[in-house]
Write a protein that holds these residues in place. Structure first.
Motif, PDB file in Angstrom:
ATOM      1  N   PRO A 150      17.821 -18.130  23.436  1.00 46.87           N
ATOM      2  CA  PRO A 150      16.600 -17.638  23.079  1.00 46.87           C
ATOM      3  C   PRO A 150      16.740 -16.364  22.115  1.00 46.87           C
ATOM      4  N   SER A 151      15.770 -16.324  21.128  1.00 46.05           N
ATOM      5  CA  SER A 151      15.796 -15.282  20.322  1.00 46.05           C
ATOM      6  C   SER A 151      15.403 -14.049  20.872  1.00 46.05           C
ATOM      7  N   THR A 152      16.255 -12.626  20.916  1.00 43.08           N
ATOM      8  CA  THR A 152      15.873 -11.469  21.498  1.00 43.08           C
ATOM      9  C   THR A 152      14.997 -10.672  20.700  1.00 43.08           C
ATOM     10  N   SER A 153      14.888 -11.056  19.260  1.00 46.06           N
ATOM     11  CA  SER A 153      13.976 -10.598  18.404  1.00 46.06           C
ATOM     12  C   SER A 153      13.129 -11.530  17.602  1.00 46.06           C
ATOM     13  N   LEU A 196       5.636  -9.190  14.807  1.00 46.63           N
ATOM     14  CA  LEU A 196       5.301  -8.964  15.891  1.00 46.63           C
ATOM     15  C   LEU A 196       4.009  -9.273  16.172  1.00 46.63           C
ATOM     16  N   LYS A 197       3.219  -9.372  15.070  1.00 47.85           N
ATOM     17  CA  LYS A 197       1.825  -9.929  15.107  1.00 47.85           C
ATOM     18  C   LYS A 197       1.746 -11.471  15.522  1.00 47.85           C
ATOM     19  N   GLN A 198       2.814 -12.216  15.384  1.00 45.69           N
ATOM     20  CA  GLN A 198       2.989 -13.592  15.539  1.00 45.69           C
ATOM     21  C   GLN A 198       3.649 -13.724  16.951  1.00 45.69           C
ATOM     22  N   ARG A 199       4.028 -13.057  17.792  1.00 41.60           N
ATOM     23  CA  ARG A 199       4.700 -13.043  18.988  1.00 41.60           C
ATOM     24  C   ARG A 199       3.781 -13.705  19.861  1.00 41.60           C
ATOM     25  N   VAL A 200       4.170 -14.663  20.450  1.00 42.57           N
ATOM     26  CA  VAL A 200       3.181 -15.580  21.450  1.00 42.57           C
ATOM     27  C   VAL A 200       3.402 -14.812  22.504  1.00 42.57           C
ATOM     28  N   ILE A 201       2.087 -14.478  23.099  1.00 46.83           N
ATOM     29  CA  ILE A 201       2.051 -14.052  24.664  1.00 46.83           C
ATOM     30  C   ILE A 201       1.251 -14.766  25.547  1.00 46.83           C
ATOM     31  N   GLY A 202       0.602 -15.800  25.338  1.00 50.80           N
ATOM     32  CA  GLY A 202      -0.193 -16.647  26.292  1.00 50.80           C
ATOM     33  C   GLY A 202      -0.694 -17.896  25.538  1.00 50.80           C
ATOM     34  N   LEU A 203      -1.344 -18.822  26.508  1.00 54.07           N
ATOM     35  CA  LEU A 203      -2.209 -19.775  25.947  1.00 54.07           C
ATOM     36  C   LEU A 203      -3.410 -19.410  25.384  1.00 54.07           C
ATOM     37  N   ALA A 204      -4.270 -20.047  24.350  1.00 58.43           N
ATOM     38  CA  ALA A 204      -5.460 -19.846  24.206  1.00 58.43           C
ATOM     39  C   ALA A 204      -6.498 -20.532  25.412  1.00 58.43           C
ATOM     40  N   VAL A 220      10.825 -19.276  29.290  1.00 56.33           N
ATOM     41  CA  VAL A 220      10.195 -18.989  28.001  1.00 56.33           C
ATOM     42  C   VAL A 220       8.753 -19.660  28.059  1.00 56.33           C
ATOM     43  N   LEU A 221       8.760 -21.132  28.506  1.00 51.72           N
ATOM     44  CA  LEU A 221       7.543 -21.950  28.694  1.00 51.72           C
ATOM     45  C   LEU A 221       6.618 -21.166  29.701  1.00 51.72           C
ATOM     46  N   ASN A 222       7.322 -20.922  30.875  1.00 54.71           N
ATOM     47  CA  ASN A 222       6.417 -20.607  32.201  1.00 54.71           C
ATOM     48  C   ASN A 222       5.834 -19.257  31.589  1.00 54.71           C
ATOM     49  N   TYR A 223       6.425 -18.513  31.040  1.00 56.69           N
ATOM     50  CA  TYR A 223       5.888 -17.044  30.598  1.00 56.69           C
ATOM     51  C   TYR A 223       4.531 -17.055  30.004  1.00 56.69           C
ATOM     52  N   VAL A 224       4.288 -18.137  29.116  1.00 57.37           N
ATOM     53  CA  VAL A 224       3.149 -18.168  28.532  1.00 57.37           C
ATOM     54  C   VAL A 224       2.024 -19.128  29.178  1.00 57.37           C
ATOM     55  N   GLY A 225       2.398 -19.689  30.248  1.00 59.24           N
ATOM     56  CA  GLY A 225       1.557 -20.420  31.164  1.00 59.24           C
ATOM     57  C   GLY A 225       1.643 -21.971  31.167  1.00 59.24           C
ATOM     58  N   PHE A 226       2.897 -22.441  30.958  1.00 58.99           N
ATOM     59  CA  PHE A 226       2.879 -23.931  31.004  1.00 58.99           C
ATOM     60  C   PHE A 226       3.443 -24.178  32.462  1.00 58.99           C
ATOM     61  N   ASN A 227       3.081 -25.446  32.874  1.00 58.45           N
ATOM     62  CA  ASN A 227       3.469 -26.135  34.228  1.00 58.45           C
ATOM     63  C   ASN A 227       5.042 -26.687  33.534  1.00 58.45           C
ATOM     64  N   VAL A 228       6.028 -26.226  34.208  1.00 56.11           N
ATOM     65  CA  VAL A 228       7.415 -26.843  33.648  1.00 56.11           C
ATOM     66  C   VAL A 228       8.113 -27.239  34.733  1.00 56.11           C
ATOM     67  N   GLN A 229       8.741 -28.564  34.477  1.00 57.95           N
ATOM     68  CA  GLN A 229       9.708 -29.256  35.879  1.00 57.95           C
ATOM     69  C   GLN A 229      11.076 -29.444  34.910  1.00 57.95           C
ATOM     70  N   LEU A 230      12.082 -29.446  35.649  1.00 57.83           N
ATOM     71  CA  LEU A 230      13.553 -29.566  35.244  1.00 57.83           C
ATOM     72  C   LEU A 230      13.960 -30.518  35.715  1.00 57.83           C
ATOM     73  N   ALA A 231      14.973 -31.324  34.817  1.00 55.23           N
ATOM     74  CA  ALA A 231      16.116 -32.257  35.084  1.00 55.23           C
ATOM     75  C   ALA A 231      17.251 -32.200  34.326  1.00 55.23           C
ATOM     76  N   ARG A 232      18.200 -32.464  35.168  1.00 56.20           N
ATOM     77  CA  ARG A 232      19.549 -32.086  34.786  1.00 56.20           C
ATOM     78  C   ARG A 232      20.309 -33.460  33.975  1.00 56.20           C
ATOM     79  N   ASP A 233      19.644 -34.501  34.054  1.00 55.11           N
ATOM     80  CA  ASP A 233      20.172 -35.835  33.358  1.00 55.11           C
ATOM     81  C   ASP A 233      18.848 -36.709  33.232  1.00 55.11           C
ATOM     82  N   GLY A 234      19.454 -37.883  32.351  1.00 63.13           N
ATOM     83  CA  GLY A 234      18.329 -38.798  32.136  1.00 63.13           C
ATOM     84  C   GLY A 234      17.932 -39.499  33.431  1.00 63.13           C
ATOM     85  N   GLU A 235      18.785 -39.822  34.438  1.00 58.43           N
ATOM     86  CA  GLU A 235      18.237 -40.374  35.627  1.00 58.43           C
ATOM     87  C   GLU A 235      17.130 -39.363  36.172  1.00 58.43           C
TER      88      GLU A 235
END
Length: 195
Positions: A5-8, A15-23, A47-62
């Motif tokens: 991820p970008s650190t800057s 800075l005015k475009q930095r996403v901090i949440g969901l409308a 990154v996705l959780n920070y702005v408020g998304f529900n996120v699940q993770l999978a390690r392969d196609g199965e």
């Protein structure tokens, strides 16, 4: 190559475009991150959780296919090269099952995540069931642009929030004569005040 991820702010992202949440007033979006590299999954998830998304993770196609059936995500971030079932096969299986179900299961947006696709390969990737693709490593701005393009998501940006707070404060603050005198006393040089 791993997702970093970008650190800057990225080029063109101030800075005015930095996403901090969901409308407010949007659905609760479910996003599935599929990647065989634990670091890639974790970073994108954070990154996705920070702005408020529900996120699940999978390690392969199965795992991806099982989670898609059970959880019905709106969008899948699909790595292409993985063990067991790769991203190409997982996408094909999901699309076939959606077609067979005649609208009874969610047809998610699927975004290919790859380190090796260039613009001249775009025409080869999209007909394979993908709605779009991003090349990694990519910046956070690419994530937000992709989500806006494919799901119509609106975000709150850092400056927008600061401006709203300033405007709200300005609307509720009424300057009294005593406040004006005190402000002038605090900011004017003593020689001016004496005169």
């Amino acid at each position: 190559l791993r997702f970093r991820p970008s650190t800057s702010p990225s080029i063109g992202q101030t800075l005015k475009q930095r996403v901090i949440g969901l409308a407010p007033g949007q659905p609760s979006y479910r996003l599935l991150v599929v990647d065989d590299e634990p670091d890639n999954r974790q970073v994108l998830s954070e990154v996705l959780n920070y702005v408020g998304f529900n996120v699940q993770l999978a390690r392969d196609g199965e795992e991806c296919i099982a989670l898609w059936q059970e959880w019905q995500p709106h969008l899948i971030w699909m790595d292409l090269r993985m063990p067991k079932i790769d991203g190409f096969a997982a996408t094909r299986i999901i699309r076939e099952r959606v077609e067979q179900a005649n609208g009874q299961v969610a047809n998610p947006q699927i975004i290919a995540i790859t380190a090796s696709v260039f613009d001249d390969k775009k025409e080869e990737i999209l007909p394979l069931g993908f709605d779009g693709y991003v090349v990694k490593p990519f910046k956070e701005s690419v994530i937000w642009e992709t989500l806006t393009e494919f799901l119509g998501i609106e975000f709150i940006h850092a400056q927008n929030e600061a401006m709203e707070q300033t405007e709200a404060k300005a609307q509720t603050t009424v300057m009294t004569p005593d406040m004006i005198r005190q402000t002038l006393a605090d900011t004017m040089p003593e020689a001016w005040r004496t005169d």
